[in-house]
Design a protein around this motif. Structure first.
Motif, short mmCIF file in Angstrom:
data_model
loop_
_atom_site.label_atom_id
_atom_site.label_comp_id
_atom_site.label_asym_id
_atom_site.label_seq_id
_atom_site.Cartn_x
_atom_site.Cartn_y
_atom_site.Cartn_z
N GLY A 151 34.32 38.10 35.23
CA GLY A 151 34.57 38.62 36.81
C GLY A 151 35.44 37.65 37.44
O GLY A 151 36.26 38.56 38.14
N VAL A 152 35.52 36.56 37.23
CA VAL A 152 36.26 35.60 38.04
C VAL A 152 37.82 35.85 37.67
O VAL A 152 38.64 35.94 38.28
CB VAL A 152 35.81 34.23 37.91
CG1 VAL A 152 36.87 33.35 38.53
CG2 VAL A 152 34.50 33.98 38.80
N LEU A 153 37.98 35.66 36.10
CA LEU A 153 39.12 35.88 35.76
C LEU A 153 39.86 37.12 35.77
O LEU A 153 41.09 37.27 35.97
CB LEU A 153 39.06 35.58 34.24
CG LEU A 153 38.81 34.07 33.82
CD1 LEU A 153 38.99 34.01 32.16
CD2 LEU A 153 39.77 33.15 34.47
N VAL A 154 39.31 38.14 35.80
CA VAL A 154 39.80 39.50 36.10
C VAL A 154 40.40 39.30 37.39
O VAL A 154 41.67 40.09 37.45
CB VAL A 154 38.83 40.80 36.25
CG1 VAL A 154 39.34 42.23 36.71
CG2 VAL A 154 38.17 41.07 34.81
N VAL A 155 40.26 38.86 38.41
CA VAL A 155 41.04 38.69 39.64
C VAL A 155 41.61 37.70 39.78
O VAL A 155 42.96 37.81 40.18
CB VAL A 155 39.88 38.87 41.03
CG1 VAL A 155 40.48 38.66 42.19
CG2 VAL A 155 38.93 40.10 40.66
N SER A 156 41.32 36.47 39.47
CA SER A 156 41.74 35.29 39.86
C SER A 156 43.10 35.11 39.05
O SER A 156 44.04 34.17 39.43
CB SER A 156 41.03 33.99 39.66
OG SER A 156 40.68 33.85 38.04
N SER A 157 43.21 35.39 37.72
CA SER A 157 44.31 35.18 36.80
C SER A 157 45.67 35.77 37.48
O SER A 157 46.76 34.73 37.13
CB SER A 157 44.14 35.77 35.50
OG SER A 157 44.07 37.33 35.60
N GLU A 158 45.73 36.67 38.26
CA GLU A 158 47.01 37.10 38.71
C GLU A 158 47.39 36.31 39.98
O GLU A 158 48.47 36.13 40.22
CB GLU A 158 46.81 38.69 38.88
CG GLU A 158 46.95 39.52 37.83
CD GLU A 158 47.16 40.67 38.10
OE1 GLU A 158 48.55 41.05 38.44
OE2 GLU A 158 46.30 41.61 38.30
N TYR A 159 46.44 35.71 40.64
CA TYR A 159 46.67 34.88 41.76
C TYR A 159 47.56 33.49 41.13
O TYR A 159 48.35 33.04 41.52
CB TYR A 159 45.68 34.52 42.55
CG TYR A 159 45.15 35.71 43.27
CD1 TYR A 159 45.96 36.06 44.66
CD2 TYR A 159 44.04 36.48 43.19
CE1 TYR A 159 45.49 37.25 45.45
CE2 TYR A 159 43.55 37.37 44.06
CZ TYR A 159 44.20 37.85 45.00
OH TYR A 159 43.89 38.67 46.08
N SER A 160 46.74 33.29 40.24
CA SER A 160 47.30 31.88 39.52
C SER A 160 48.47 31.72 39.07
O SER A 160 49.34 30.98 38.88
CB SER A 160 46.33 30.97 38.53
OG SER A 160 45.95 31.96 37.64
N SER A 161 48.83 33.02 38.11
CA SER A 161 50.15 33.14 37.42
C SER A 161 51.29 33.59 38.44
O SER A 161 52.27 33.65 37.86
CB SER A 161 49.73 34.05 36.24
OG SER A 161 49.55 35.35 36.66
N GLY A 162 50.83 34.06 39.48
CA GLY A 162 51.99 34.72 40.41
C GLY A 162 52.28 36.25 39.89
O GLY A 162 53.04 36.87 40.47
N MET A 163 51.42 36.67 39.03
CA MET A 163 51.61 38.16 38.55
C MET A 163 51.16 39.03 39.84
O MET A 163 51.46 40.30 39.63
CB MET A 163 51.02 38.43 37.38
CG MET A 163 51.56 37.73 36.06
SD MET A 163 53.26 38.36 35.81
CE MET A 163 52.99 40.18 35.65
N MET A 164 50.54 38.63 40.69
CA MET A 164 50.00 39.66 41.75
C MET A 164 51.04 40.14 42.33
O MET A 164 51.03 41.28 42.90
CB MET A 164 49.17 38.71 42.77
CG MET A 164 48.35 39.50 43.69
SD MET A 164 47.48 41.00 43.03
CE MET A 164 46.11 39.97 42.65
#
Length: 250
Positions: free
Chosen positions: A79-92
């Motif tokens: 659940g954490v990674l579904v959302v946070s991965s794009e913030y940390s990688s800049g893919m958001m």
């Protein structure tokens, strides 16, 4: 409607494409079943050897749900990674170009989180229960025993809500580090320790995981209250996550 479906489909693709996120989801399966079976085998040995290591409140019915309490750690990470991965990688930034309406993007992520958690929780909860009973051998219980079907359904709902709660916290934090640093120790031991300390015992009952476990307790007296408490925590986390997501400067 087609844009909503497209956004949800894109989020499903991301879950499969991002290795850490997909691995966390898959890890829930063997972790829950293996720990459940190991617990059943250990309980069987304790019963047959009469070594006194079995806890006083042990029942075969409840033991069948113990495995997912550890397996849920993998779903929290998911659940954490579904959302946070794009913030940390800049893919958001890329995601917002594809889906400019932030509310729609956020809703798509939550939909995928809930759907994926539900899809794995249903079979794993049942299989984990049966695996534990098989390991218990002659000391096992039936899946149709009084209170068991309701506890299994409550377990599925609990796992889904905890996954959404984790996603909301991750959206609010915009990273994986802080949510995981708080939630994993809390669920693994923190709230349980606080629940046996006199000064914090009453407060700990209203922690999301402690309240929620009433939902998967066989013949629990406060299952509805526990569900309501977890729903409130989840709604609050998702609302805060939405506010932070709306204000994120892409």
């Amino acid at each position: 409607m087609s844009e909503v479906i497209a956004a949800v489909r894109a989020e499903f693709i991301k879950v499969r494409a991002i290795r850490a996120t997909f691995l966390a989801l898959l890890l829930f399966v063997p972790l829950s079943i293996a720990i459940g079976a190991l617990g059943g085998w250990s309980a069987k040995s304790a019963i047959e050897s009469d070594n006194g290591m079995l806890r006083d409140d042990f029942t075969a019915q409840q033991a069948g749900l113990d495995g997912i309490l550890y397996g849920q750690l993998a779903l929290i990470v998911f659940g954490v990674l579904v959302v946070s991965s794009e913030y940390s990688s800049g893919m958001m930034r890329v995601s917002l170009l594809a889906v400019p309406r932030r509310g729609r993007l956020y809703a798509a992520k939550l939909t995928v989180t809930a759907a994926a958690a539900l899809l794995v929780a249903i079979p794993v909860t049942v299989v984990g229960y049966l695996a534990t009973q098989a390991a218990l051998g002659p000391h096992g219980a039936s899946i149709s025993d009084d209170g068991v079907p309701g506890a299994l359904a409550g377990a599925v709902l609990y796992l889904t809500l905890m996954s959404l709660f984790a996603a909301g916290v991750a959206a609010a934090a915009r990273s994986a580090v802080l949510p995981l640093a708080i939630m994993l120790p809390m669920v693994l031991a923190g709230s349980q320790i606080l629940s046996v300390i006199g000064a914090t015992k009453e407060l700990a009952r209203y922690f999301p995981d402690r309240a929620g476990t009433q939902m998967l307790t066989v013949d629990a007296d406060h299952a509805v209250r526990g569900c309501v408490v977890l729903l409130v925590w989840t709604a609050a986390a998702l609302a805060l996550g939405y506010v932070r997501h709306r204000r994120w400067d892409a």
